[in-house]
Structure formats: structure tokens, C-alpha cells
Design a protein around this motif. Structure first.
Motif, short mmCIF file in Angstrom:
data_model
loop_
_atom_site.label_atom_id
_atom_site.label_comp_id
_atom_site.label_asym_id
_atom_site.label_seq_id
_atom_site.Cartn_x
_atom_site.Cartn_y
_atom_site.Cartn_z
N LEU A 1 0.82 -1.21 0.00
CA LEU A 1 0.00 0.00 0.00
C LEU A 1 0.85 1.26 0.00
N ALA A 2 0.40 2.25 -0.77
CA ALA A 2 1.07 3.55 -0.83
C ALA A 2 0.50 4.54 0.16
N GLY A 3 -0.56 4.17 0.86
CA GLY A 3 -1.15 5.07 1.84
C GLY A 3 -2.36 4.44 2.50
N LEU A 4 -2.77 5.03 3.61
CA LEU A 4 -3.94 4.58 4.36
C LEU A 4 -4.70 5.79 4.84
N ARG A 5 -6.01 5.82 4.60
CA ARG A 5 -6.86 6.93 5.00
C ARG A 5 -7.98 6.42 5.90
N VAL A 6 -8.11 7.06 7.05
CA VAL A 6 -9.18 6.72 8.00
C VAL A 6 -9.85 8.03 8.38
N LEU B 1 2.12 -1.16 4.63
CA LEU B 1 2.48 0.12 4.02
C LEU B 1 3.94 0.12 3.59
N ARG B 2 4.20 0.68 2.43
CA ARG B 2 5.58 0.80 1.98
C ARG B 2 6.26 1.94 2.75
N PRO B 3 7.58 1.92 2.85
CA PRO B 3 8.28 3.01 3.55
C PRO B 3 7.92 4.37 2.95
N GLY B 4 7.67 5.32 3.82
CA GLY B 4 7.30 6.66 3.37
C GLY B 4 5.83 6.86 3.12
N ALA B 5 5.04 5.78 3.16
CA ALA B 5 3.60 5.89 2.92
C ALA B 5 2.95 6.74 4.01
N LEU B 6 1.89 7.45 3.63
CA LEU B 6 1.22 8.37 4.54
C LEU B 6 0.00 7.70 5.16
N LEU B 7 -0.08 7.77 6.49
CA LEU B 7 -1.28 7.39 7.22
C LEU B 7 -1.99 8.67 7.62
N HIS B 8 -3.20 8.85 7.12
CA HIS B 8 -3.94 10.10 7.31
C HIS B 8 -5.25 9.79 8.02
N LYS C 1 -22.07 22.65 13.95
CA LYS C 1 -22.44 22.41 15.35
C LYS C 1 -21.33 22.81 16.32
N GLY C 2 -20.23 23.34 15.79
CA GLY C 2 -19.14 23.77 16.64
C GLY C 2 -18.08 22.71 16.89
N HIS C 3 -18.15 21.60 16.17
CA HIS C 3 -17.14 20.56 16.34
C HIS C 3 -15.80 21.02 15.79
N VAL C 4 -14.73 20.53 16.36
CA VAL C 4 -13.38 20.82 15.87
C VAL C 4 -12.88 19.58 15.14
N VAL C 5 -12.46 19.76 13.90
CA VAL C 5 -11.94 18.65 13.11
C VAL C 5 -10.42 18.66 13.18
N ASN C 6 -9.84 17.53 13.53
CA ASN C 6 -8.39 17.39 13.60
C ASN C 6 -7.91 16.37 12.58
N ASP C 7 -6.87 16.75 11.83
CA ASP C 7 -6.21 15.85 10.90
C ASP C 7 -4.88 15.40 11.51
N LEU C 8 -4.55 14.14 11.30
CA LEU C 8 -3.27 13.60 11.75
C LEU C 8 -2.58 12.98 10.55
N LEU C 9 -1.36 13.44 10.26
CA LEU C 9 -0.60 12.96 9.12
C LEU C 9 0.70 12.34 9.61
N PHE C 10 0.77 11.03 9.57
CA PHE C 10 1.96 10.30 10.00
C PHE C 10 2.53 9.51 8.83
N ARG C 11 3.86 9.36 8.84
CA ARG C 11 4.53 8.66 7.75
C ARG C 11 5.12 7.35 8.24
N ARG C 12 5.01 6.33 7.39
CA ARG C 12 5.64 5.04 7.69
C ARG C 12 7.15 5.22 7.67
N VAL C 13 7.81 4.86 8.77
CA VAL C 13 9.25 5.09 8.85
C VAL C 13 9.98 4.12 7.92
N PRO C 14 11.20 4.46 7.50
CA PRO C 14 11.97 3.56 6.64
C PRO C 14 12.19 2.21 7.31
#
Length: 258
Positions: free
Chosen positions: A146-151, A180-187, A237-250
Motif C-alpha cells: 500500500l502507498a497510503g492509508l486513509r481513515v 504500508l511501503r516506507p514513506g507511505a502516509l497514514l492520514h 455544530k461547533g465541532h473541531v476537526v483534527n487531521d493527523l498525518l503520520f509517515r511510515r518510517v523507513p
């Protein structure tokens, strides 16, 4: 209509997604998703019948996927777990036609809607998976495929007794990292702040991932993630949306078992 009575035992969509395709093949003590039953429109039912044999995939855990064969192209493939009605998935696929999106959900109306959107837009880089994403990762995908994962906006399971059902936990991250391949983004993205805090802690503490943010916190919403209707309702409704962007380490710093 798609909801008309049918003989007992007859599949709802004979050529479409099957209910619980993994069946009794695997022991699943904890599910991170809650199947939702709602009305399937005639357009969604038609899309399921016409397009499932071409673009659909039942997650039965009984075979290993060849992703270039599945997409009929040797392109990088991103796994999206939980896509709702599919509007954001279709937009991301249209804006990045060189990337395949394997989109997994258990919501039949959403599956039909995404297939319909892909068909109407002439998108060939979407495949729709039906079933448990854990079984897909563990049994059907090969290491580093996989080149990336989105949740995006997973069920926060807000009650304390249900926290064990949350998807983003160390065991899941170890499994995901192996695919996930090295460098792939988990979002990840969520509008449930307590869950966002847990996600950040768990991801920060996992040796297979590193935060892309210099301050080791949340990320601004990247341009490639469209704002969804669900997200807009939460923001209203006043909710706060947070994004988290982490990378698969080598791999040379990898300490997880495979």
C-alpha cells in the motif's frame, strides 16, 4: 423497488456485495465498525447490480489480492477505511487519477452510491471493498503493497466500555505498518476531540510511524482531503476537526514483527 419482498434465503443483490463475506472463517472478538441498515435507493441498487462484478470486492479473507491486477494498472494504491456515501472518495479519485483507491465500508447504500459516482464521472481508479478492513489487511494484502492509508471520521465509540472497539490502536497500527511501503502516509481525521487526542498519543508512541508536523501535533487539512457534507454538519455544530498525518518510517529503523 430494491426493498421489495424476496423469497427467504435469496441474496438481496445476487451479483452484488454479500452479507458478512468472511462469515465464520475468522474469529473476530472485537469489531471496530457497526453495520448500518438503511434504505437502498433504486439508483444505488442498480449500480450495485451493474458495477459490483466489475469494481466490487467481497472481503472473504480467502485469497491474496494482486493489486495491479485488481486495478488493471500498476499504480500506487491507497486504502480508505470507511467512506460514508463516497462523495469525498470520488473527488479524490478524480483529482488524482494516477492513484488507485481501494475504498472499504460495510454500508450498502454508500457502496452503491460510490459505484454510481465513479461510473458517472468515468473513474477507473476506484475499487469498492465490502467487509472487515482488518481481515483485508491481515489476510489479503501483501507486505509493503500500500502507498497510503486513509481513515476519515471513524466511529469514535464515545462510551468508555466501547473504547476497545476503536480502530486506531497499537495492534492495528502494527498490522497497517506491515502493509504500508516506507514513506507511505497514514492520514486520519476526526471531529471527536477526545478520540483525536488518543489517536495522537497512540500514533506518536508507535515506532513504525513518525509525525509529519514539526511541532508533533495535528496537521492542517491537506488540499487533497475534500471537506465532506458530514464534516460540514459537524463544523456547523461547533465541532473541531483534527487531521493527523503520520509517515511510515523507513524499514531500516523498523522494529515491528512481520
Amino acid at each position: 423497488m430494491s426493498d421489495s419482498p424476496r423469497p427467504k434465503g435469496e441474496p438481496r443483490f445476487p451479483d452484488g456485495p454479500q452479507p458478512d463475506p468472511a462469515g465464520s472463517h475468522f474469529d473476530r472478538k472485537i469489531r471496530s465498525f457497526q453495520p448500518r441498515r438503511s434504505r437502498v435507493t433504486q439508483g444505488q441498487a442498480d449500480a450495485l447490480q451493474r458495477l459490483w462484478p466489475k469494481w466490487g470486492l467481497d472481503i472473504d479473507g480467502q485469497r491474496t489480492l494482486d493489486l495491479p491486477e485488481l486495478f488493471a494498472a500498476d499504480i500506487p494504491v491507497v486504502l480508505e477505511i470507511g467512506f460514508g456515501m463516497g462523495e469525498a472518495t470520488a473527488r479524490m479519485a478524480a483529482e488524482d487519477p494516477g492513484t488507485g483507491i481501494l475504498a472499504v465500508d460495510v454500508h450498502t447504500p454508500g457502496q452503491g452510491n460510490l459505484l454510481n459516482l465513479a461510473d458517472r464521472a468515468g473513474l477507473s481508479n476506484i475499487r469498492v471493498g465490502n467487509g472487515d478492513a482488518i481481515i483485508l489487511l491481515r489476510e489479503m494484502l501483501t507486505p509493503g503493497s500500500l502507498a497510503g492509508l486513509r481513515v476519515y471520521f471513524p466511529d469514535p465509540w464515545p462510551k468508555q466500555r466501547h473504547h476497545k472497539r476503536r480502530l486506531i490502536q497499537p495492534e492495528f497500527l502494527t498490522l497497517a505498518a506491515s502493509r504500508l511501503r516506507p514513506g507511505a502516509l497514514l492520514h486520519c481525521a476526526t471531529d471527536w476531540e477526545p478520540y483525536a487526542e488518543v489517536m495522537l498519543d497512540v500514533l506518536t508512541g508507535h515506532p513504525d510511524f513518525e509525525n509529519t508536523q514539526p511541532e508533533s501535533g495535528y496537521a492542517p487539512r491537506p488540499d487533497f482531503r475534500p471537506r465532506t457534507r458530514f464534516e460540514g454538519q459537524g463544523l456547523d455544530k461547533g465541532h473541531v476537526v483534527n487531521d493527523l498525518l503520520f509517515r511510515r518510517v523507513p524499514l531500516d529503523t523498523d522494529t515491528s514483527p512481520h
